[in-house]
Design an enzyme around this catalytic site. Sequence first.
Site, PDB file in Angstrom:
ATOM      1  N   GLY A 129       0.741  -1.062   0.047  1.00 34.58           N
ATOM      2  CA  GLY A 129      -0.022  -0.032   0.039  1.00 34.58           C
ATOM      3  C   GLY A 129       0.641   1.418   0.002  1.00 34.58           C
ATOM      4  O   GLY A 129       1.929   1.117   0.349  1.00 34.58           O
ATOM      5  N   GLY A 166       0.174   5.783   0.319  1.00 32.18           N
ATOM      6  CA  GLY A 166      -0.336   6.976   0.498  1.00 32.18           C
ATOM      7  C   GLY A 166       0.344   8.005   0.760  1.00 32.18           C
ATOM      8  O   GLY A 166       1.411   8.134   0.579  1.00 32.18           O
ATOM      9  N   MET A 205       1.276   9.766   3.359  1.00 29.19           N
ATOM     10  CA  MET A 205       2.049   9.798   4.519  1.00 29.19           C
ATOM     11  C   MET A 205       3.207   8.764   4.453  1.00 29.19           C
ATOM     12  O   MET A 205       4.139   8.576   5.246  1.00 29.19           O
ATOM     13  CB  MET A 205       1.291   9.531   5.861  1.00 29.19           C
ATOM     14  CG  MET A 205       0.363  10.479   6.043  1.00 29.19           C
ATOM     15  SD  MET A 205      -0.710  10.516   7.679  1.00 29.19           S
ATOM     16  CE  MET A 205      -1.368  11.923   7.663  1.00 29.19           C
ATOM     17  N   GLY A 206       3.107   7.941   3.435  1.00 25.06           N
ATOM     18  CA  GLY A 206       4.204   6.946   3.582  1.00 25.06           C
ATOM     19  C   GLY A 206       3.770   5.637   2.601  1.00 25.06           C
ATOM     20  O   GLY A 206       2.855   5.557   1.898  1.00 25.06           O
ATOM     21  N   VAL A 262       3.246   1.093   3.060  1.00 26.92           N
ATOM     22  CA  VAL A 262       3.165  -0.158   3.826  1.00 26.92           C
ATOM     23  C   VAL A 262       3.666  -1.383   3.207  1.00 26.92           C
ATOM     24  O   VAL A 262       3.167  -1.696   2.053  1.00 26.92           O
ATOM     25  CB  VAL A 262       1.591  -0.314   3.990  1.00 26.92           C
ATOM     26  CG1 VAL A 262       1.479  -1.261   5.221  1.00 26.92           C
ATOM     27  CG2 VAL A 262       1.224   0.954   4.853  1.00 26.92           C
ATOM     28  N   LYS A 316       4.452   0.216   8.379  1.00 25.23           N
ATOM     29  CA  LYS A 316       4.242   1.527   7.783  1.00 25.23           C
ATOM     30  C   LYS A 316       5.521   2.285   7.944  1.00 25.23           C
ATOM     31  O   LYS A 316       5.824   2.851   9.042  1.00 25.23           O
ATOM     32  CB  LYS A 316       2.933   2.196   7.964  1.00 25.23           C
ATOM     33  CG  LYS A 316       2.631   3.328   7.286  1.00 25.23           C
ATOM     34  CD  LYS A 316       1.077   4.007   7.442  1.00 25.23           C
ATOM     35  CE  LYS A 316       1.238   4.976   6.625  1.00 25.23           C
ATOM     36  NZ  LYS A 316      -0.232   5.577   6.597  1.00 25.23           N
ATOM     37  N   ASP A 345      -8.117  12.769   9.779  1.00 31.16           N
ATOM     38  CA  ASP A 345      -8.011  12.491   8.370  1.00 31.16           C
ATOM     39  C   ASP A 345      -9.110  11.193   8.335  1.00 31.16           C
ATOM     40  O   ASP A 345      -8.758  10.308   7.795  1.00 31.16           O
ATOM     41  CB  ASP A 345      -6.690  11.874   8.244  1.00 31.16           C
ATOM     42  CG  ASP A 345      -6.447  11.870   6.527  1.00 31.16           C
ATOM     43  OD1 ASP A 345      -7.377  12.416   5.983  1.00 31.16           O
ATOM     44  OD2 ASP A 345      -5.550  11.177   5.967  1.00 31.16           O
TER      45      ASP A 345
END
Length: 497
Positions: A26, A28, A30-31, A33, A49, A149
């Site tokens: 994954g 996103g 913010m970073g 995974v 993550k 969020d």
Amino acid sequence: MTQGAFASQKNTGLLAKRYQLKGLIGRGGMGEVFLADDILLGGIPVAVKFLSQTVSSPKMKQDFIREALMSAALSQKSLHIVRAHDYGVSEAGKPFYVMEYLNGKSLKDLIPMPLPNFLNLARQICLGLHCAHQGINVEGKIYPLVHRDIKPANILVIPDPILGQLVKILDFGIAKFVNYTSTITTNKGFNGTLPYSSPEQLEGGELDSRSDIYSLGVMMFEMLTGAKPWQPETNLFGAWYKAHHFEAPRAIADVNPQLKLPQQLNNLIMSCLAKTPSDRPQNMTAILQVLNSVEQSICPGWPTTLAPKSTQNKPVVSGLPLAIEKHCWQLTWPESKPIQEIVFPHLLNIASESVATIWLMLSQQEIHKRAVCQLRNQFIWITSPHPMLLWVTVIYTPALGLKWLPCYLDMQNSQNHQLVYSLAHHERYPVICFTLEAPHDCANVLSSYISFNERQILKTSVEQSKNLPPSSQAHLSKNILKQQYKQMQLQCYNKWH
């Protein structure tokens, strides 16, 4: 995380000498995974993550560690918040969280959804947020948390034998870390996702739980209609700023005329979308009251009380296999046990299989009050100075709070090996409630879910215990576990949902 950073970790094969990174699952804002194996616990899958930022100073590392500790503490309080196991900073300076690996679907992939499904998921989301908004005790002071969020992409839905679908909220605590704040109470600066951000969030000022309530309102609107309350001309900041500050949300009936929504629920969602925080519901309790009321009106068959003892067909709602639950309902308190409020583990033989159970004696009144509840469990295993397992079951009822059921299992005892093997091979175990009043029969059957990761840990504990040298210091290990149990109670008491 950059490709270079991952490459350096891949050359060593391990992160923090413990986590074998396997692949990206994954990505996103913010970073990223990664799926990994926890080799310390026999290869149990976990999710790691990595945050986008790089920790380049001791102060930033200290801030991250504090935020990570908060996130980990929060994850132990609620079934509906993804559990954080570990945290750290890689050799390349990338901060990371280690979380339970959950095989489910993002809420965004389930939108739109039927009303009964919506009520089930929305209620669980609210329970998780309520837990966060109540706060974390850090050094004797309570710090409420605001997620900032809330959106479908941050809600994971996994299969569950009782609820059908179990909600897990992701990314608690991370948004606050991204600000590199000097204290955990500061939350200035815009962080979030534009379509779900509250008006005050877009201003970059201080936030409280009512900002999450606004984001929840946007998400609930979308869960039912498949669309957002506004349709700005662009996805740029200015367009969303105008929508959130000045434009009234569309009516749910206009977006989906076929949806027959109870007026009470419609009013709730629209009130969550109020521009001014004081015009919204002021806490999650108020929202949960409305959701529960609507759920009872459209799903009257959901059990809210115990069936009378004279009823021949007892309710089968625990999520256990039918044969196991029926057997439990026929049980009577053993004559060898005292008639008092105690708890003990017991291995039952049912339909040619061994089933680990918890037996609990309570007053008939308390059993009745705890008929509708949530259960969680935790297992703490130590090998030295003596192999021993602490098996804790927690029953939560809003009106009564927490009921703690600890069991200490000597892992040099072969009968306890059978108990733990049973726990490791079943997703649920029965918690059988007997009445303190005569005739001391079974009055309710609850069940507690054991995650795949926990079952793997239990399996490992039995296998390794068999290979340990004999020990006669069980009392020392029990005292150690009693101290850990007390710490667990202090951290979680009256805060778990």
